[in-house]
Write an enzyme that holds these catalytic residues in place. Structure first.
Site, PDB file in Angstrom:
ATOM      1  CD  GLU A  60      -2.332  -2.571   1.143  1.00  0.00           C
ATOM      2  OE1 GLU A  60      -0.864  -3.275   1.760  1.00  0.00           O
ATOM      3  OE2 GLU A  60      -3.075  -3.227   0.925  1.00  0.00           O
ATOM      4  CG  HIS A 129     -10.052  -7.531   7.996  1.00  0.00           C
ATOM      5  ND1 HIS A 129      -8.152  -7.079   8.437  1.00  0.00           N
ATOM      6  CD2 HIS A 129      -9.538  -7.731   7.004  1.00  0.00           C
ATOM      7  CE1 HIS A 129      -7.722  -7.589   8.125  1.00  0.00           C
ATOM      8  NE2 HIS A 129      -8.260  -8.137   6.596  1.00  0.00           N
TER       9      HIS A 129
END
Lengths: 324, 356
Positions: A60, A129
């Site tokens: 990322e 998450h």
């Protein structure tokens, strides 16, 4: 008007903007061959080819920064985070590079980039998450932060975001990808920074965004059954905040409940509450209530997670409290 | 002068076209390299003085001792190639052709500075000169460089990107992510490790496993090249190979250039982690300006008198930069709200006026 899902609406926005502007590219994990972890990018590889729809490694920081560098050179990247929870490993690139290079360079660069992806809790995926990070990114001065609640806004706002010459965090909510709604065909833009009154009412204003807007709407139904008229304001954009629309509703109802899925401390609702008391103090008949995710890491077990999430029941209770 | 142990890795056995040879510089072009190195040295010395007088504040990382790296490597580029670096950025900016005046004014926080006084020492920028910063977070510029190179390739411009980083940055995750992306997507980018042996005050022997650092290229199947950063000719020669690889085959490489800084990590660094003797010894054996000057004397392309003139001009330019910076105006306070957002031209402006 066609009734389509949020994911289809987002897909249309991406496809139309890529069709319109050759500088728009899409990159992220599983966006190409796999067709998107949530199928938002379905068919785009086939339509636009591997030069413009790029599967990235699980890096990322690397690909978010790569997107910023490409934007500095005039491309208009759309960078997908499979979920915004993963954006934290790219935080430096988003905050220091996308967020500050224009300023630090004395205005020499434009950074036309959209970071987008799913977010949110409620599907039992645990603490790592389940983040709703709109308040983190809204704290970056240059950042625009968009959180759509309905398919038409998702499409119209994403198209506007891609056309903006500035960095945008476009934060979708996983729970809404399958939500269906009417979406106008073709090139219809939604203006960034304008809230939407999605239910009119007279006695209490429920201010929400993204999936919390649907929680607020469910609460408004409950309140109506008890003879209470609630107005629901969907902010659509967290930054910039549409303060005039918020204030107009507060002046009308004199009571406010803010509904936000993120954690309470310095959540965007705290900012909204500040703006209301600062600008419409005399209009308030009761202290402003906030219904937020509880201040705990997101638990896995269903019963625990449901207790943590804002619910229609908690919103209804808070609304009744403002009514005394 | 590849350092021992460094393996030269090529992704292909033989390039499709034999790369163009490193252009031989004319005597005056060689003297220009020396002139740039001396200018950087004198600029930095004047900046150090101004810092001690509290005319420059914040952090100020000097390039003294490393001049041959920026000057040699940037001399192998086209003017439209991209350059990006970390926070020790004064030398690269000057080598790229930014003016001493705009650079010094930025250090003084003046409106005439290269970033309008908003960046400071660590954040020099000149889009016009394709100098894309000046970045303050260790390794944070390395993915940006991959993105700039991505855009160069996407647009088919034939340009390349050179990204400088220090030896401390090789242990940042962003650096490895960037190397992987650059190799995977065959981006025309050259990552240059300026190995001055210390990441701030920590010697590389206490911060990095796996030597030489250029070995990190192997893991990504990238070309790995080493150069002697005290020798501007060697830097040029080795960088040329890397630049050709990027320009003609769109392949990235990692170049490790051994260098040494003679001053502290920043002006705030007392330097207790190394001895004065160590610094003196390194200066004596391999000071880059003297080394190159002596070579030019031997080649009979420079006389002592001409060198004195270069010194005089460099000091004069650095002093002029100081005078310009001092005479320049502070930014109007109202400019604090400028340069946050680019004007919109495809959608209506949607932000309320700042401060409303």
């Amino acid at each position: 008007m066609a009734v389509i899902t949020m994911r289809e609406a987002l897909n249309q926005a991406l496809s139309e903007e890529m069709e319109r502007d050759g500088r728009v590219i899409l990159m992220g994990e599983e966006v190409a061959e796999y067709q998107g972890a949530y199928k938002v990018s379905s068919g785009l590889l086939q339509k636009f080819g591997a030069k413009r729809v790029l599967d990235t490694p699980i890096s990322e920081s690397g690909f978010a920064g790569l997107g910023v560098g490409a934007a500095m050179q005039g491309l208009r990247p759309v960078v997908e985070f499979m979920t915004w929870s993963f954006s934290m490993v790219a935080y430096d690139q988003i905050v220091n590079n996308a967020g500050a290079i224009r300023y630090m360079s004395g205005g020499q660069y434009s950074i036309p980039i959209v970071f987008r992806g799913s977010s949110g809790a409620g599907l039992q995926v645990g603490a790592t998450h389940s983040h709703t990070p709109e308040n983190w990114y809204a704290n970056v001065p240059a950042m625009t932060v968009i959180t759509p609640a309905f398919p038409d806004d998702a499409k119209g706002l994403l198209k506007s975001a891609i056309r903006s010459n500035n960095p945008v965090c476009f934060i979708e909510n996983e729970k809404l990808y399958g939500f269906k709604g009417e979406v106008p065909e073709g090139d219809v833009l939604t203006t960034i920074g304008q809230a939407r009154i999605c239910r009119e009412g007279s006695q209490v204003t429920l201010i929400a965004n993204s999936a919390s807007t649907h929680v607020a709407l469910a609460s408004a139904e409950q309140l109506a059954a008890d003879g209470i008229s609630a107005e629901v304001v969907d902010l659509r954009t967290i930054k910039p905040l549409d303060i005039p629309t918020i204030l107009a509703s507060v002046v009308k109802t004199s009571r406010v409940v803010i509904v936000e899925e993120n954690k309470p401390f310095a959540g965007w609702g705290a900012q909204v509450a500040y703006e209301i008391q600062h600008r419409a103090f005399d209009s308030l008949d009761a202290p402003i209530e906030r219904v937020t995710g509880l201040d705990v890491p997101q638990p896995y077990a269903r019963v625990l997670e449901q207790a943590v999430m804002p619910s229609a029941e908690r919103v209804t209770e808070a609304a009744k409290k403002t009514l005394g | 002068m590849a350092s021992s142990g460094a393996k030269k890795v090529r992704s292909k056995e033989k390039p499709g076209n034999s790369p163009a040879m490193l252009p031989t510089l004319t005597p005056s072009e060689r003297v220009d390299l020396l002139r740039k190195m001396v200018l950087i040295r004198r600029f930095e010395q004047k900046a150090a003085q101004a810092f001690m007088q509290a005319k420059i504040r914040g952090f100020c990382h000097l390039y003294i001792g490393q001049e041959a790296v920026a000057v040699g490597s940037i001399s192998t580029l086209h003017p439209t190639d991209a350059v990006i670096t970390a926070y020790r950025d004064h030398g690269h900016a000057l080598a790229r052709g930014m003016s001493s005046r705009e650079c010094m004014a930025e250090l003084f926080g003046k409106i005439t500075g290269c970033s309008r006084g908003k960046g400071g020492s660590m954040h020099f920028f000149s889009k016009e000169k394709h100098f894309h910063g000046g970045h303050g977070i260790v390794g944070g510029q390395t993915p940006l460089a991959a993105g700039i190179a991505f855009a160069q390739k996407y647009n088919g411009t034939g340009e390349v990107t050179v990204c400088y980083l220090g030896d401390g940055a090789v242990n940042q995750g962003a650096f490895h992510e960037a190397l992987n992306l650059a190799a995977l997507w065959k981006l025309p980018v050259i990552y240059v490790i300026e190995n001055n042996e210390y990441s701030m005050g920590t010697h590389q022997s206490r911060s990095s496993a796996g030597y030489p650092l250029v070995k990190r290229a192997d893991g990504y199947d990238m070309a790995g090249i080493t150069a002697n950063g005290n020798d501007v000719d060697d830097v040029r020669e080795k960088m040329w190979d890397a630049v050709q690889l990027a320009r003609t085959e769109s392949l990235p490489s990692l170049v490790e250039i051994k260098t040494y800084r003679y001053r502290g990590h920043s002006m705030s660094d007392p330097g207790n982690y190394r001895t004065k003797e160590e610094i003196a010894e390194r200066k004596k054996e391999s000071e880059p300006i003297s080394m190159f000057k002596e070579r030019l004397y031997k080649e009979k392309v420079l006389t002592e008198k001409e060198y004195e003139e270069i010194e005089r001009q460099s000091v004069a330019e650095a002093e002029d930069a100081i005078a310009f910076a001092e005479a320049s105006a502070e930014p109007e306070v109202a400019t604090v709200f400028e340069d946050i957002h680019a004007p919109e031209d495809q959608i209506a402006e949607f932000r309320p006026p700042i401060g409303s």
